[in-house]
Scaffold this active site. Structure first.
Site, PDB file in Angstrom:
ATOM      1  N   ASN A 169       4.277   8.273  -3.814  1.00 36.10           N
ATOM      2  CA  ASN A 169       2.960   9.381  -2.228  1.00 36.10           C
ATOM      3  C   ASN A 169       3.979   9.698  -1.555  1.00 36.10           C
ATOM      4  O   ASN A 169       3.579  10.800  -0.725  1.00 36.10           O
ATOM      5  CB  ASN A 169       2.185   8.547  -2.357  1.00 36.10           C
ATOM      6  CG  ASN A 169       2.875   7.336  -1.816  1.00 36.10           C
ATOM      7  OD1 ASN A 169       4.325   6.882  -2.302  1.00 36.10           O
ATOM      8  ND2 ASN A 169       2.862   5.834  -0.748  1.00 36.10           N
ATOM      9  N   GLU A 264       9.174  -2.543  -1.850  1.00 36.46           N
ATOM     10  CA  GLU A 264       8.609  -2.258  -1.371  1.00 36.46           C
ATOM     11  C   GLU A 264       7.576  -2.097  -1.679  1.00 36.46           C
ATOM     12  O   GLU A 264       7.550  -1.004  -2.833  1.00 36.46           O
ATOM     13  CB  GLU A 264       8.529  -1.543  -0.036  1.00 36.46           C
ATOM     14  CG  GLU A 264      10.074  -1.363   0.798  1.00 36.46           C
ATOM     15  CD  GLU A 264      10.010  -2.594   2.418  1.00 36.46           C
ATOM     16  OE1 GLU A 264       8.375  -3.249   2.224  1.00 36.46           O
ATOM     17  OE2 GLU A 264      11.036  -3.422   2.840  1.00 36.46           O
ATOM     18  N   CYS A 298       0.875   3.147   1.546  1.00 28.53           N
ATOM     19  CA  CYS A 298       0.602   2.180   0.889  1.00 28.53           C
ATOM     20  C   CYS A 298       0.459   1.015   2.032  1.00 28.53           C
ATOM     21  O   CYS A 298      -0.507  -0.156   1.842  1.00 28.53           O
ATOM     22  CB  CYS A 298       2.519   1.513   1.063  1.00 28.53           C
ATOM     23  SG  CYS A 298       3.473   1.838   2.196  1.00 28.53           S
TER      24      CYS A 298
HETATM   25  P1  NAP Z   1       5.109   2.476  -9.328  1.00 26.28           P
HETATM   26  O1  NAP Z   1       3.903   2.631 -10.651  1.00 26.28           O
HETATM   27  O2  NAP Z   1       5.005   1.352  -9.257  1.00 26.28           O
HETATM   28  O3  NAP Z   1       6.308   3.750  -9.777  1.00 26.28           O
HETATM   29  C1  NAP Z   1       7.170   3.696  -8.600  1.00 26.28           C
HETATM   30  C2  NAP Z   1       8.316   4.081  -9.428  1.00 26.28           C
HETATM   31  O4  NAP Z   1       9.102   3.341 -10.481  1.00 26.28           O
HETATM   32  C3  NAP Z   1       8.209   5.804  -9.605  1.00 26.28           C
HETATM   33  O5  NAP Z   1       9.393   5.861  -9.510  1.00 26.28           O
HETATM   34  C4  NAP Z   1       8.529   5.138 -11.381  1.00 26.28           C
HETATM   35  O6  NAP Z   1       8.762   6.241 -12.045  1.00 26.28           O
HETATM   36  C5  NAP Z   1       9.176   3.849 -11.559  1.00 26.28           C
HETATM   37  N1  NAP Z   1       9.060   3.389 -12.703  1.00 26.28           N
HETATM   38  C6  NAP Z   1       7.977   3.000 -13.485  1.00 26.28           C
HETATM   39  N2  NAP Z   1       8.361   1.665 -14.797  1.00 26.28           N
HETATM   40  C7  NAP Z   1       9.664   1.575 -13.880  1.00 26.28           C
HETATM   41  C8  NAP Z   1      10.158   0.909 -14.656  1.00 26.28           C
HETATM   42  N3  NAP Z   1       9.983  -0.495 -16.148  1.00 26.28           N
HETATM   43  N4  NAP Z   1      11.683  -0.066 -14.497  1.00 26.28           N
HETATM   44  C9  NAP Z   1      11.998   0.850 -13.166  1.00 26.28           C
HETATM   45  N5  NAP Z   1      11.144   2.007 -12.602  1.00 26.28           N
HETATM   46  C10 NAP Z   1      10.086   2.134 -13.628  1.00 26.28           C
HETATM   47  O7  NAP Z   1       4.133   3.239  -8.195  1.00 26.28           O
HETATM   48  P2  NAP Z   1       3.428   4.748  -7.720  1.00 26.28           P
HETATM   49  O8  NAP Z   1       2.281   4.635  -8.672  1.00 26.28           O
HETATM   50  O9  NAP Z   1       4.217   5.616  -7.842  1.00 26.28           O
HETATM   51  O10 NAP Z   1       3.244   4.592  -6.304  1.00 26.28           O
HETATM   52  C11 NAP Z   1       2.534   3.707  -5.689  1.00 26.28           C
HETATM   53  C12 NAP Z   1       1.976   2.573  -5.490  1.00 26.28           C
HETATM   54  O11 NAP Z   1       3.604   2.241  -3.938  1.00 26.28           O
HETATM   55  C13 NAP Z   1       0.866   1.330  -4.569  1.00 26.28           C
HETATM   56  O12 NAP Z   1       0.917   0.300  -5.095  1.00 26.28           O
HETATM   57  C14 NAP Z   1       2.299   1.603  -3.353  1.00 26.28           C
HETATM   58  O13 NAP Z   1       1.108   0.635  -2.027  1.00 26.28           O
HETATM   59  C15 NAP Z   1       3.109   1.140  -3.627  1.00 26.28           C
HETATM   60  N6  NAP Z   1       4.316   1.769  -1.734  1.00 26.28           N
HETATM   61  C16 NAP Z   1       4.539   1.096  -1.146  1.00 26.28           C
HETATM   62  C17 NAP Z   1       4.790   1.118  -0.118  1.00 26.28           C
HETATM   63  C18 NAP Z   1       5.607   0.153   0.438  1.00 26.28           C
HETATM   64  O14 NAP Z   1       6.839   0.776   1.486  1.00 26.28           O
HETATM   65  N7  NAP Z   1       5.065  -1.397   0.899  1.00 26.28           N
HETATM   66  C19 NAP Z   1       5.106   2.281   0.182  1.00 26.28           C
HETATM   67  C20 NAP Z   1       4.546   3.639  -0.871  1.00 26.28           C
HETATM   68  C21 NAP Z   1       4.067   3.219  -1.513  1.00 26.28           C
HETATM   69  P3  NAP Z   1       7.457   6.434 -13.194  1.00 26.28           P
HETATM   70  O15 NAP Z   1       6.906   7.453 -12.269  1.00 26.28           O
HETATM   71  O16 NAP Z   1       8.075   7.720 -14.062  1.00 26.28           O
HETATM   72  O17 NAP Z   1       6.579   6.248 -14.415  1.00 26.28           O
END
Ligand code: NAP
Length: 496
Positions: A169, A264, A298
């Site tokens: 995002n 995070e 988030c």
């Molecule tokens: P996600 O599916 O958890 O993916 C995040 C990152 O992890 C991506 O780069 C993804 O790569 C990678 N990834 C996937 N599987 C992995 C594994 N087994 N090992 C290591 N890395 C792996 O999250 P998202 O859909 O991108 O983002 C949405 C989520 O992020 C929401 O839950 C949101 O609340 C959270 N978020 C939190 C914050 C905060 O600061 N608290 C800020 C922004 C977003 P791929 O894309 O290649 O799968």
């Protein structure tokens, strides 16, 4: 345009290259990963599917480059970061264009993300120069039983190789929020960008390349997280993981070795509205907080907990504002754009259908076209509905009516998340008490939750994270304290 001009060397044919040893390379896997444009649902870009051998090579180089980087004077590290920030801002247009195409972020917000990222790099460089240039001097005779025979000098040393994994995002901003503190602190950096957002990240990495950082210090490995992620996060060369994303972070933290983690993760940010609140202010903040970037933040407002006596009036005000939100392509700066993927849209729809079956009041008709979901306010949501607890990460916002402040606080604290929350009231004393009672990393008083400004501490409790972000906290997390103790043969006092 993306992939042209100064960026033409990062693209070969129709596949973007990965970055290793200061060069743009094609993976020996011969495979690529498609990036689907959320709006058109067609392949927009392709990136390399890197291999484990390529990861090994990058880690080896990161380890060796870090050794000399740690010896590079702090002011020189800062100088390079300032240069990179300027190049990034100068090239905001092609980077913003890829954000629009990869993650359907509205065009204006995409530009803002790149500019904010440049500012974050510069701020980090300045803060690093300040806080890493200072240490402590301790004297032994303050602890019982000791004479003044020991002088203790403390300084901050880098950890080694930092692995950065941002989410889709804010791929550029959340990448630089890890890269800049890691580099200023003397670490090397391996970036694994999110697949949706990878091309924007590769452009950003090219700006770092053009700034002239030493070879091997920064690398960018592309590929699906589900395929390459475990190999990266469990790699023995990694000394720190900075991750932002969803539940994946929880499983990484269980698998990672004995290294510092900055996690995070998700949130279910509650907005508690008291009877004396300025309802116009609340309604504007609910719109901004709940529907900006189609709720894919988030810190989006993810549940409204409003006192029953003012609920009708508030819901009417929010409804009127929802009606004014524009829905359509990110290129036209519409408020609501397609959510990132079809599976994400299906998940959101599942939450909406569950709420429908269980009797929530639909303030608008539910509409969906492909990945585009129209903004939806669900009133009279009850705790037995999934949407009361789960993070939709889309433009759907539940309203729960409460009969006491305690009920609101209890709902907020019963969540497994604890990222941010907000409270609206004119009574500052009450607001402070509520803030203290809410089990979240941050509480905003009279404004929607927000991650910025980027130098504010930012952290989640419970399943929302480990550690704290924000420029200073990130630099501190990516360093370790080192002490040198000077032992004197006899007690020594500076005067007398
Ligand atoms: P996600 O599916 O958890 O993916 C995040 C990152 O992890 C991506 O780069 C993804 O790569 C990678 N990834 C996937 N599987 C992995 C594994 N087994 N090992 C290591 N890395 C792996 O999250 P998202 O859909 O991108 O983002 C949405 C989520 O992020 C929401 O839950 C949101 O609340 C959270 N978020 C939190 C914050 C905060 O600061 N608290 C800020 C922004 C977003 P791929 O894309 O290649 O799968």
């Amino acid at each position: 345009m993306a992939g042209t001009g100064i960026f033409s060397e990062i693209l070969e044919g129709e596949v973007y290259k990965y970055y290793s040893d200061g060069e743009w390379k094609t993976s020996s896997s011969g495979k690529s990963v498609a990036i689907i444009n959320p709006t058109t649902r067609k392949t927009q870009y392709k990136v390399q599917a890197c291999t484990q051998e390529e990861v090994n090579k990058v880690m080896e180089m990161a380890k060796s480059a870090q050794k000399s980087w740690a010896k590079t004077p702090l002011w020189k590290r800062a100088e390079l970061l300032h240069k990179a920030a300027a190049i990034l801002k100068d090239n905001k247009a092609p980077i913003a264009e890829s954000l629009v195409k990869e993650i359907a972020k509205p065009a204006k917000d995409s530009v803002t993300e790149v500019v904010r990222s440049g500012d974050l790099i510069s701020y980090c460089a300045e803060e690093g120069v300040r806080i890493l240039g200072e240490g402590k001097f301790l004297l032994s005779d303050s602890f019982p039983g000791n004479d003044r025979t020991k002088y203790c000098l403390t300084s901050k040393i880098p950890l080694g190789v930092v692995l950065a994994i941002p989410p889709f995002n804010y791929p550029v901003n959340l990448a630089v929020s890890k890269i800049a503190p890691a580099l200023i602190a003397g670490n090397s950096l391996v970036l694994k960008p999110p697949t949706q957002g990878a091309v924007s990240c590769l452009h950003m990495v090219h700006c770092l390349h053009l700034a002239g950082f030493p070879k091997g210090l920064i690398s960018c490995i592309t590929g699906k997280g589900s395929e390459i992620g475990d190999f990266l996060t469990m790699h023995p060369a990694v000394n720190c993981i900075s991750f932002t994303g969803g539940d994946t972070g929880i499983s990484i933290s269980k698998k990672a070795g004995m290294i510092p983690l900055q996690m995070e993760l998700g949130g279910k940010d509650a907005c508690i509205v008291l009877e004396d609140a300025d309802l116009d202010l609340v309604a504007s903040n609910i719109i901004k907080g709940g529907f900006s970037y189609s709720g894919q933040r988030c810190t989006a407002v993810k549940v409204v907990l409003v006192m029953e006596s003012v609920a009708d009036e508030l819901v009417e005000k929010v409804k009127a504002k929802v009606a004014k939100l524009t829905v359509g392509p990110p290129e036209e700066n519409c408020d609501i754009t397609a959510v990132v993927s079809e599976s994400s849209a299906n998940f959101i729809e599942g939450l909406v259908m569950d709420a429908k079956e269980k009797g929530a009041t639909f303030c608008q008709e539910y509409q969906r076209d492909g990945n585009l979901i129209w903004p939806l306010l669900l009133d009279n949501v009850r705790p037995d509905m999934r949407i009361a607890w789960e993070e939709p990460f889309g433009p759907v916002l539940p309203v729960l009516r409460i009969s006491s402040v305690e009920e609101g606080i209890n709902h907020c604290n019963a969540s497994n998340f604890g990222l941010q929350g907000c409270v609206f009231t004119k009574d500052i004393n009450k607001a402070i008490l509520i803030s203290d009672a809410m089990e979240t990393g941050t509480v905003q008083i009279n404004s929607a939750p927000a991650r910025g400004p980027d130098h504010f501490p930012f952290q989640g409790l419970k399943d929302s994270g480990i550690g704290s972000q924000g420029v200073t906290n990130s630099i501190n997390l990516m360093t370790k304290v080192k002490t040198t103790v000077i032992n004197l043969p006899t007690p020594s006092y500076s005067m007398g």
